[in-house]
Design a protein around this motif. Structure first.
Motif, PDB file in Angstrom:
ATOM      1  N   THR A   1       0.822  -1.262   0.021  1.00  0.00           N
ATOM      2  CA  THR A   1       0.148  -0.199   0.013  1.00  0.00           C
ATOM      3  C   THR A   1       0.839   1.229   0.006  1.00  0.00           C
ATOM      4  O   THR A   1       0.399   2.366  -0.585  1.00  0.00           O
ATOM      5  CB  THR A   1      -0.765  -0.066   1.166  1.00  0.00           C
ATOM      6  OG1 THR A   1      -1.837  -1.411   1.311  1.00  0.00           O
ATOM      7  CG2 THR A   1      -1.850   1.112   1.152  1.00  0.00           C
ATOM      8  N   TRP A  39     -14.803   1.255   1.974  1.00  0.00           N
ATOM      9  CA  TRP A  39     -13.493   0.867   1.720  1.00  0.00           C
ATOM     10  C   TRP A  39     -12.315   1.574   2.603  1.00  0.00           C
ATOM     11  O   TRP A  39     -11.402   0.878   2.753  1.00  0.00           O
ATOM     12  CB  TRP A  39     -13.259   0.821   0.274  1.00  0.00           C
ATOM     13  CG  TRP A  39     -12.988   2.178  -0.366  1.00  0.00           C
ATOM     14  CD1 TRP A  39     -12.165   2.914  -0.620  1.00  0.00           C
ATOM     15  CD2 TRP A  39     -14.224   2.884  -0.993  1.00  0.00           C
ATOM     16  NE1 TRP A  39     -12.316   4.313  -1.101  1.00  0.00           N
ATOM     17  CE2 TRP A  39     -13.893   4.027  -1.506  1.00  0.00           C
ATOM     18  CE3 TRP A  39     -15.479   2.642  -1.187  1.00  0.00           C
ATOM     19  CZ2 TRP A  39     -14.658   5.128  -2.129  1.00  0.00           C
ATOM     20  CZ3 TRP A  39     -16.290   3.617  -1.744  1.00  0.00           C
ATOM     21  CH2 TRP A  39     -15.754   4.718  -2.373  1.00  0.00           C
ATOM     22  N   THR A  40     -12.521   2.753   2.738  1.00  0.00           N
ATOM     23  CA  THR A  40     -11.255   3.410   3.189  1.00  0.00           C
ATOM     24  C   THR A  40     -11.615   2.969   4.880  1.00  0.00           C
ATOM     25  O   THR A  40     -10.289   3.217   5.627  1.00  0.00           O
ATOM     26  CB  THR A  40     -11.343   4.991   3.264  1.00  0.00           C
ATOM     27  OG1 THR A  40     -12.791   5.159   3.875  1.00  0.00           O
ATOM     28  CG2 THR A  40     -11.422   5.293   1.791  1.00  0.00           C
ATOM     29  N   TRP A  41     -12.576   2.482   5.392  1.00  0.00           N
ATOM     30  CA  TRP A  41     -12.368   1.942   6.831  1.00  0.00           C
ATOM     31  C   TRP A  41     -11.063   0.556   6.774  1.00  0.00           C
ATOM     32  O   TRP A  41     -10.635   0.648   8.043  1.00  0.00           O
ATOM     33  CB  TRP A  41     -13.572   1.198   7.189  1.00  0.00           C
ATOM     34  CG  TRP A  41     -14.588   2.064   7.326  1.00  0.00           C
ATOM     35  CD1 TRP A  41     -14.870   3.507   6.851  1.00  0.00           C
ATOM     36  CD2 TRP A  41     -16.155   1.829   7.784  1.00  0.00           C
ATOM     37  NE1 TRP A  41     -16.185   3.835   7.068  1.00  0.00           N
ATOM     38  CE2 TRP A  41     -16.875   2.983   7.679  1.00  0.00           C
ATOM     39  CE3 TRP A  41     -16.707   0.658   8.187  1.00  0.00           C
ATOM     40  CZ2 TRP A  41     -18.260   2.911   8.073  1.00  0.00           C
ATOM     41  CZ3 TRP A  41     -17.905   0.757   8.526  1.00  0.00           C
ATOM     42  CH2 TRP A  41     -18.709   1.779   8.324  1.00  0.00           C
ATOM     43  N   PHE A  42     -10.916   0.067   5.838  1.00  0.00           N
ATOM     44  CA  PHE A  42      -9.823  -0.848   5.504  1.00  0.00           C
ATOM     45  C   PHE A  42      -8.417  -0.424   4.925  1.00  0.00           C
ATOM     46  O   PHE A  42      -7.431  -0.905   5.584  1.00  0.00           O
ATOM     47  CB  PHE A  42     -10.426  -2.039   5.142  1.00  0.00           C
ATOM     48  CG  PHE A  42     -11.795  -2.564   5.599  1.00  0.00           C
ATOM     49  CD1 PHE A  42     -11.797  -3.524   6.743  1.00  0.00           C
ATOM     50  CD2 PHE A  42     -12.991  -2.246   5.211  1.00  0.00           C
ATOM     51  CE1 PHE A  42     -12.835  -4.102   7.593  1.00  0.00           C
ATOM     52  CE2 PHE A  42     -14.055  -2.872   5.863  1.00  0.00           C
ATOM     53  CZ  PHE A  42     -14.032  -3.534   7.053  1.00  0.00           C
ATOM     54  N   THR A  43      -8.749   0.198   3.764  1.00  0.00           N
ATOM     55  CA  THR A  43      -7.505   0.641   3.202  1.00  0.00           C
ATOM     56  C   THR A  43      -6.616   1.689   4.170  1.00  0.00           C
ATOM     57  O   THR A  43      -5.284   1.746   3.833  1.00  0.00           O
ATOM     58  CB  THR A  43      -7.814   1.309   1.943  1.00  0.00           C
ATOM     59  OG1 THR A  43      -8.533   2.555   2.024  1.00  0.00           O
ATOM     60  CG2 THR A  43      -8.484   0.284   0.907  1.00  0.00           C
ATOM     61  N   TYR A  47     -17.502   6.371   2.764  1.00  0.00           N
ATOM     62  CA  TYR A  47     -16.592   5.567   1.940  1.00  0.00           C
ATOM     63  C   TYR A  47     -16.203   4.164   2.650  1.00  0.00           C
ATOM     64  O   TYR A  47     -14.949   4.498   3.083  1.00  0.00           O
ATOM     65  CB  TYR A  47     -15.482   6.312   1.307  1.00  0.00           C
ATOM     66  CG  TYR A  47     -15.630   7.298   0.208  1.00  0.00           C
ATOM     67  CD1 TYR A  47     -16.899   7.657   0.040  1.00  0.00           C
ATOM     68  CD2 TYR A  47     -14.899   8.225  -0.091  1.00  0.00           C
ATOM     69  CE1 TYR A  47     -17.272   8.664  -1.063  1.00  0.00           C
ATOM     70  CE2 TYR A  47     -14.948   9.208  -1.005  1.00  0.00           C
ATOM     71  CZ  TYR A  47     -16.302   9.399  -1.442  1.00  0.00           C
ATOM     72  OH  TYR A  47     -16.685  10.431  -2.193  1.00  0.00           O
ATOM     73  N   VAL A  60      -8.936   7.005  -1.944  1.00  0.00           N
ATOM     74  CA  VAL A  60      -8.675   5.617  -1.759  1.00  0.00           C
ATOM     75  C   VAL A  60      -7.980   5.024  -0.482  1.00  0.00           C
ATOM     76  O   VAL A  60      -8.279   4.110   0.195  1.00  0.00           O
ATOM     77  CB  VAL A  60      -7.783   5.278  -2.989  1.00  0.00           C
ATOM     78  CG1 VAL A  60      -7.165   3.924  -2.783  1.00  0.00           C
ATOM     79  CG2 VAL A  60      -8.365   5.246  -4.371  1.00  0.00           C
TER      80      VAL A  60
END
Length: 307
Positions: free
Chosen positions: A96, A131-135, A129, A119
């Motif tokens: 990442t 997905w940003t909880w994880f990314t 968003y 992102v």
């Protein structure tokens, strides 16, 4: 010469149980002879013993292996990841990081761009968003930030994963990381509004890991900055006290006390770990030492909007 953790006998050729990690003499080396926590996993085909020849192994207790068990069991396509999720997370952090600072800028999406932020950053103005909880757990604000978090995960992660098992470790890592990030941006929303700083970093998840280890063995010796020896509970609660004072000193996670660090994320991650450690204590083994570097390592890392 080693000492048996069950009877205290000194043994020239000790045995180490691969489930609980403790050391035993020949008399107590079998799981049933030292009340091994692994005995609670008889319904797990990859638990104390495994057979690839008897179909009844998959049906013990009237159940069958789940999809995750089949994928990660010995011989399964993802068998390597059983017991190695700490290293997988460590690798994902650096992948990442490469995407953040090398790949995305190459295509014109630098750290200040909307795409980059959408992102990688968990922001109070884009909390939906999901997905940003994880990314955001794997993203970091710079080299120093990821370096410190990598050191902490490398030293503490494998020990905790070894004692609570891979599935529970994975749930702990993501649970503590997500709740820590949401707590930080939630506090920012309440105090400075939707245009406050977002958060990135694995420190919340790592503090959850540290919290579990503190409950399992509070007197485990660790080294602050690789130099100063102290029991783990002193490091953990000292860091928690600082995060509490710094967090309330600056709700945005920045400033003189905040130092551009998301202190509330650290604190919430630690509380999740302490709570989960209290839940599993007594059903898992107790680590007596860190496996890499004699327990040297440290939590967290500084940075703008980082945790």
């Amino acid at each position: 010469m080693a000492k048996c953790d069950e009877c205290g006998k000194h043994e020239n050729l000790p045995y180490q149980c691969r489930r609980c990690g403790q050391t035993f003499c020949g008399e107590h080396r079998l799981p049933e002879n030292h009340s091994c926590p692994g005995l609670n996993e008889w319904d797990d085909p990859a638990g104390v013993f495994e057979s690839d020849f008897d179909d009844s192994v998959d049906k013990r207790g009237g159940g069958s292996k789940g999809v995750l068990d089949r994928l990660t069991s010995m011989g399964g396509p993802l068998g390597y990841f059983r017991g190695n999720m700490s290293y997988l997370f460590l690798g994902l952090m650096w992948i990442t990081f490469a995407l953040q600072f090398f790949v995305f800028p190459l295509f014109g999406f630098g750290p200040r761009s909307a795409v980059w932020q959408a992102v990688f950053v968990l922001s109070p103005d884009h909390i939906v968003y999901v997905w940003t909880w994880f990314t955001s757990i794997f993203a970091h604000g710079g080299f120093t930030h990821i370096a410190f978090n990598s050191i902490a995960l490398y030293f503490f992660g494998p020990v905790v994963e070894r004692y609570i098992d891979t599935k529970r470790f994975t749930g702990l890592f993501f649970g503590a990381g997500v709740l820590a990030g949401l707590a930080q941006v939630g506090t920012t929303l309440l105090t400075t509004g939707p245009f406050g700083p977002g958060v990135v970093g694995a420190s919340g998840a790592i503090m959850g890991v540290l919290g579990v280890l503190t409950v399992l063995n509070p007197n485990l010796k660790v080294y602050l900055y690789f130099i100063i020896p102290m029991p783990l509970w002193v490091l953990t609660f000292g860091f928690a006290a600082f995060s509490l004072v710094a967090g309330f000193g600056d709700f945005g996670g920045a400033g003189a006390l905040g130092g551009n660090v998301a202190h509330f994320a650290h604190l919430v991650g630690l509380l999740v770990g302490l709570a989960y450690g209290g839940r599993v204590k007594g059903s898992v083994g107790v680590p007596q030492s860190l496996q890499f570097g004699g327990g040297r390592g440290g939590p967290g890392g500084p940075g703008r909007g980082r945790f």
